[in-house]
Write a protein that holds these residues in place. Structure first.
Motif: not given
Ligand SMILES: [Mg+2]
Ligand SMILES: Nc1ncnc2c1ncn2[C@@H]1O[C@H](COP(=O)(O)OP(=O)(O)OP(=O)(O)O)[C@@H](O)[C@H]1O
Length: 279
Positions: A169-170, A49
């Protein structure tokens, strides 16, 4: 402004990031070509991240150079708002405005940031909602939508700004398993349309099927990168193997007898359990 990026959509050189005395990124070099889909995988805390957040300067790098679409974002004189406009970002939490409808969530930045008039913004918003399969949800508020639908609104909102590249991000890790597929399908179609995408994900089925390249990070470094077939199928490093063996639980892959993530319906059952490996 120096053009160190060449034809790459993203170019990262010697990137370091420390929070206080803790060095979270310890010298990252990598690039994403225009039109390329790169998936970043790695254990919790490895810096995935932070890397993404450095690319659009949500975090300020401690050292190194980052170029996005030909503009060096680490240049002290850069107009970062201008650069950010060209980057779509989708997070695990959807970050929609709860008091605005889906349509309004898509028009607000277009109108305020891009200064589009209402009619043009709404036209584009409806186009993008239709693109993510939510043409009939324009008037719905986020609370009236499932998590998967909210995430698709968030993707549509990013697309309405006509970004040159998308960072994810995810995007599916907060979703119930049965809602993951619709979001991945939208991302898959974006990739097919040639969007440049940098995706942090634990969805190994998606990575194998859609990514041009997989980057494995651990401890603030890129341990290895290559085609999904190479990195996921034949990892060279012990750390990659350990990570993958946790994520690709072979028992889970056989639950419904499809034999893994490469079945006709896209990401198979290996992608559905919570895949966050133990830290
Ligand atoms: Mg992360
Ligand atoms: N703002 C911050 N202040 C201090 N430490 C931070 C901050 N943001 C991240 N970190 C630390 O940096 C390290 C990397 O975090 P990061 O969120 O980039 O990891 P990640 O690979 O995305 O992990 P996950 O898979 O859990 O999302 C972690 O040890 C985290 O605690």
């Amino acid at each position: 402004m120096t053009d160190v990026g060449g034809d790459n959509a993203i170019e990262v050189r010697g990137l370091h990031k420390a929070f206080g005395t803790v060095e979270v990124l310890r010298g990252i070099d990598f690039s994403v070509a225009r039109g390329e889909v790169v998936c970043v995988i790695g254990p919790s805390g490895s810096g995935k991240s932070t890397l993404l957040r450095c690319v659009n300067l949500l975090e300020e790098p401690s050292a190194g150079r980052i170029t996005v679409a030909g503009t060096e974002v680490t240049d002290p004189d850069v107009d970062i708002d201008r650069v950010r406009r060209r980057i779509g970002m989708v997070f695990q939490s959807f970050n929609l405005f709860p008091h605005l409808t889906a349509l309004e969530n898509l028009t607000i930045a277009q109108r305020r940031v891009l200064r589009r008039d209402r009619a043009a913004a709404e036209r584009l918003a409806r186009d993008q909602l239709a693109r993510v399969g939510l043409g009939d949800k324009a008037a719905a508020y986020p609370a009236q939508l499932s998590g998967g639908q909210q995430q698709r609104v968030a993707i549509a909102r990013a697309l309405a700004m006509a970004p040159e590249l998308m960072l994810f991000d995810e995007p599916t890790s907060a979703l119930d398993p049965e809602l993951v597929g619709d979001v991945l399908a939208v991302m898959r179609s974006l990739a097919r349309d040639g969007m440049t995408m940098l995706v942090v994900t634990h969805e190994m089925g998606f990575a194998r099927e859609v990514a041009d390249r997989v980057v494995f990070m651990d401890g603030g470094l890129i341990v290895e990168e290559g085609t999904p077939k190479r990195v996921v199928g034949a990892p060279r490093h012990e750390r990659t193997r350990t990570f993958l063996s946790r994520v690709l639980d072979p028992a889970a892959a056989r639950v419904d007898g499809t034999g893994g993530p490469d079945g006709p319906d896209g990401p198979g059952p290996v992608t559905t359990p919570p895949l966050r490996p133990a830290p």
